[in-house]
Motif scaffolding. Structure first.
Motif, PDB file in Angstrom:
ATOM      1  N   ALA A 146      27.746  54.421  57.720  1.00 24.39           N
ATOM      2  CA  ALA A 146      26.308  54.404  57.975  1.00 24.39           C
ATOM      3  C   ALA A 146      25.799  52.977  57.984  1.00 24.39           C
ATOM      4  O   ALA A 146      26.418  52.078  57.396  1.00 24.39           O
ATOM      5  N   VAL A 147      24.659  52.786  58.650  1.00 26.30           N
ATOM      6  CA  VAL A 147      24.062  51.456  58.736  1.00 26.30           C
ATOM      7  C   VAL A 147      22.576  51.522  58.401  1.00 26.30           C
ATOM      8  O   VAL A 147      21.915  52.541  58.602  1.00 26.30           O
ATOM      9  N   LEU A 148      22.092  50.409  57.897  1.00 25.87           N
ATOM     10  CA  LEU A 148      20.685  50.204  57.602  1.00 25.87           C
ATOM     11  C   LEU A 148      20.165  49.158  58.578  1.00 25.87           C
ATOM     12  O   LEU A 148      20.737  48.066  58.680  1.00 25.87           O
ATOM     13  N   HIS A 149      19.091  49.470  59.297  1.00 26.27           N
ATOM     14  CA  HIS A 149      18.539  48.571  60.307  1.00 26.27           C
ATOM     15  C   HIS A 149      17.456  47.695  59.667  1.00 26.27           C
ATOM     16  O   HIS A 149      16.437  48.190  59.177  1.00 26.27           O
ATOM     17  N   LEU A 150      17.692  46.398  59.680  1.00 19.68           N
ATOM     18  CA  LEU A 150      16.798  45.469  58.998  1.00 19.68           C
ATOM     19  C   LEU A 150      15.459  45.316  59.707  1.00 19.68           C
ATOM     20  O   LEU A 150      14.506  44.829  59.109  1.00 19.68           O
ATOM     21  N   SER A 151      15.374  45.744  60.955  1.00 19.80           N
ATOM     22  CA  SER A 151      14.110  45.619  61.681  1.00 19.80           C
ATOM     23  C   SER A 151      13.030  46.517  61.112  1.00 19.80           C
ATOM     24  O   SER A 151      11.846  46.157  61.096  1.00 19.80           O
ATOM     25  N   ASP A 152      13.416  47.720  60.627  1.00 20.12           N
ATOM     26  CA  ASP A 152      12.395  48.669  60.173  1.00 20.12           C
ATOM     27  C   ASP A 152      12.795  49.506  58.961  1.00 20.12           C
ATOM     28  O   ASP A 152      12.008  50.303  58.468  1.00 20.12           O
ATOM     29  N   GLY A 153      14.033  49.346  58.470  1.00 24.01           N
ATOM     30  CA  GLY A 153      14.466  50.108  57.310  1.00 24.01           C
ATOM     31  C   GLY A 153      14.972  51.492  57.624  1.00 24.01           C
ATOM     32  O   GLY A 153      15.211  52.284  56.709  1.00 24.01           O
ATOM     33  N   ALA A 154      15.168  51.814  58.903  1.00 25.32           N
ATOM     34  CA  ALA A 154      15.729  53.114  59.268  1.00 25.32           C
ATOM     35  C   ALA A 154      17.231  53.102  58.992  1.00 25.32           C
ATOM     36  O   ALA A 154      17.885  52.057  59.038  1.00 25.32           O
ATOM     37  N   THR A 155      17.775  54.266  58.690  1.00 29.97           N
ATOM     38  CA  THR A 155      19.213  54.414  58.520  1.00 29.97           C
ATOM     39  C   THR A 155      19.755  55.323  59.608  1.00 29.97           C
ATOM     40  O   THR A 155      19.040  56.169  60.145  1.00 29.97           O
ATOM     41  N   SER A 156      21.030  55.139  59.916  1.00 27.40           N
ATOM     42  CA  SER A 156      21.644  55.975  60.942  1.00 27.40           C
ATOM     43  C   SER A 156      23.144  55.978  60.746  1.00 27.40           C
ATOM     44  O   SER A 156      23.685  55.210  59.939  1.00 27.40           O
ATOM     45  N   GLY A 157      23.819  56.861  61.479  1.00 28.53           N
ATOM     46  CA  GLY A 157      25.259  56.840  61.508  1.00 28.53           C
ATOM     47  C   GLY A 157      25.758  55.538  62.099  1.00 28.53           C
ATOM     48  O   GLY A 157      25.013  54.795  62.747  1.00 28.53           O
ATOM     49  N   THR A 274       6.019  55.859  60.067  1.00 30.19           N
ATOM     50  CA  THR A 274       7.000  56.354  61.031  1.00 30.19           C
ATOM     51  C   THR A 274       8.269  56.825  60.334  1.00 30.19           C
ATOM     52  O   THR A 274       8.811  57.898  60.633  1.00 30.19           O
ATOM     53  N   ASN A 275       8.742  56.043  59.375  1.00 27.61           N
ATOM     54  CA  ASN A 275       9.943  56.422  58.655  1.00 27.61           C
ATOM     55  C   ASN A 275       9.718  57.630  57.760  1.00 27.61           C
ATOM     56  O   ASN A 275      10.599  58.486  57.618  1.00 27.61           O
ATOM     57  N   ALA A 276       8.532  57.738  57.143  1.00 28.07           N
ATOM     58  CA  ALA A 276       8.227  58.904  56.316  1.00 28.07           C
ATOM     59  C   ALA A 276       8.224  60.182  57.159  1.00 28.07           C
ATOM     60  O   ALA A 276       8.731  61.226  56.734  1.00 28.07           O
ATOM     61  N   TRP A 277       7.666  60.098  58.352  1.00 22.07           N
ATOM     62  CA  TRP A 277       7.656  61.245  59.252  1.00 22.07           C
ATOM     63  C   TRP A 277       9.084  61.622  59.652  1.00 22.07           C
ATOM     64  O   TRP A 277       9.432  62.816  59.709  1.00 22.07           O
ATOM     65  N   ALA A 278       9.933  60.620  59.887  1.00 24.57           N
ATOM     66  CA  ALA A 278      11.331  60.892  60.240  1.00 24.57           C
ATOM     67  C   ALA A 278      12.058  61.596  59.095  1.00 24.57           C
ATOM     68  O   ALA A 278      12.876  62.499  59.327  1.00 24.57           O
ATOM     69  N   VAL A 279      11.759  61.206  57.864  1.00 25.70           N
ATOM     70  CA  VAL A 279      12.354  61.872  56.708  1.00 25.70           C
ATOM     71  C   VAL A 279      11.904  63.330  56.640  1.00 25.70           C
ATOM     72  O   VAL A 279      12.712  64.243  56.421  1.00 25.70           O
ATOM     73  N   LEU A 280      10.621  63.564  56.841  1.00 22.62           N
ATOM     74  CA  LEU A 280      10.115  64.942  56.827  1.00 22.62           C
ATOM     75  C   LEU A 280      10.788  65.792  57.899  1.00 22.62           C
ATOM     76  O   LEU A 280      11.128  66.965  57.667  1.00 22.62           O
ATOM     77  N   LEU A 281      10.990  65.233  59.068  1.00 26.03           N
ATOM     78  CA  LEU A 281      11.592  65.992  60.168  1.00 26.03           C
ATOM     79  C   LEU A 281      13.040  66.364  59.889  1.00 26.03           C
ATOM     80  O   LEU A 281      13.572  67.281  60.529  1.00 26.03           O
TER      81      LEU A 281
END
Length: 322
Positions: A146-157, A274-281
């Motif tokens: 997994a990776v953490l994106h420093l631009s916005d704090g999103a995580t992804s595979g 935006t990230n909080a909404w992504a977590v909820l989804l």
């Protein structure tokens, strides 16, 4: 992050004393279903179960199960979260002479072939945090890096967003199952208990790499994970738990205050909604038929995270650890 290739060995290295560490919180049924058969097959030198307090009945169940299975039980008087529980377990494992630690969730199961692969790699690279590929009950990959994106704090595979990761990434390993040497554990100081739940594995991964260590995912080693099985407040068919939403949203910004400069914290704050909404989804849209509980948990996490970020900025990022 390295995708490791390893050959299995018959049993653990003669000089290695392996400990299984598991934190329990109302999960004795999962321990009986997953940990007990795994221990019988894998035969680690030490098994430490840390029971975070969740009530008298559960304490009695996990006490009886640990006695029947020959596990070493650490009974905490309170709930210290995942990181606090694992720290207590590692301290006990050290007392019992462990030199290598396998951290695994109650809702995860490992077999001897996967264990041998992980143990071989961890012994060869004592500066490495090592993980298997984790699959769900249907055999679908749940974690393979997994990776953490420093631009916005999103995580992804590992591969999901790399083509667009122009502002840098940090890689990390899931705490659902990880192995490391006691030497590395002591060098990084274990988990940061201030996270309580979630992001403590991202934090640990960052501290390992910041001191020159490595992260290795052994793709041939497969572990089964029943995601969400340890959440007592999760309602079937209604998304993830309020605990999940609260801490996943809060701790993203806590991580920023510990590891980013002031501009980085500001970037993550701007992306917070935006990230909080992504977590909820992540809990699916059906949960919004009953939206009050998930929305309340998400709002509480967002409010607390924003407050932590504001405090760190006021103090000019002085909360950063690395």
């Amino acid at each position: 992050m390295v995708s490791g290739n390893a050959k299995a060995v018959n049993g653990n290295n003669q000089n290695t004393r392996l400990a299984f560490l598991v934190v329990n919180f109302g999960s004795s049924t999962l321990l009986a279903r997953n940990l007990a058969p795994a221990v019988r097959e894998c035969r680690p030198d030490v098994v430490v179960v840390v029971d975070c307090w969740s009530g008298e009945d559960e304490r009695q169940r996990v006490t009886e199960l640990s006695a029947a299975e020959g596990w070493d039980l650490v009974s905490l008087p309170d709930n210290r979260g995942f990181g606090g529980g694992m720290n207590a377990g590692a301290a006990r494992a050290r007392q019992l002479g462990a030199t290598q630690l396998l951290l695994i969730n109650p809702d995860a199961r490992i077999d001897s072939s996967a264990l041998d692969l992980l143990s071989t790699v961890a012994a060869e690279y004592p500066d490495a945090l090592v993980a298997p590929r984790v699959v769900d009950a249907e055999g679908k990959t749940w974690f393979a890096g997994a990776v953490l994106h420093l631009s916005d704090g999103a995580t992804s595979g590992r591969s999901a967003r790399l083509p667009e990761a122009t502002d840098g990434i940090w890689e990390w390993i899931s705490g659902a199952c990880m192995m490391l040497s006691m030497q590395l554990w002591d060098a990084v100081g274990g988990f940061d208990e201030s996270y309580f739940l979630y992001w403590e594995d991202v934090d640990l991964s960052r501290r390992v790499t910041a001191r020159g260590g490595r992260l290795i995912v052994v793709q041939e080693a497969t572990v089964l994970h029943e995601e969400g099985g340890t959440h007592k407040d999760q309602v079937e068919g209604r998304g993830k738990s309020g605990t999940y939403y609260h801490y996943m949203i809060r701790n993203r910004l806590m991580f920023a205050t510990k590891h980013l400069d002031a501009e980085g914290i500001r970037r993550w704050r701007r992306a917070s909604v935006t990230n909080a909404w992504a977590v909820l989804l992540q809990g699916g849209r059906r949960q919004f038929l009953h939206p009050v509980a998930p929305a309340r948990a998400a709002w509480r996490g967002l409010r607390e995270g924003m407050a932590l970020a504001a405090f760190a900025l006021k103090n000019d990022g002085s909360e950063r650890q690395t």
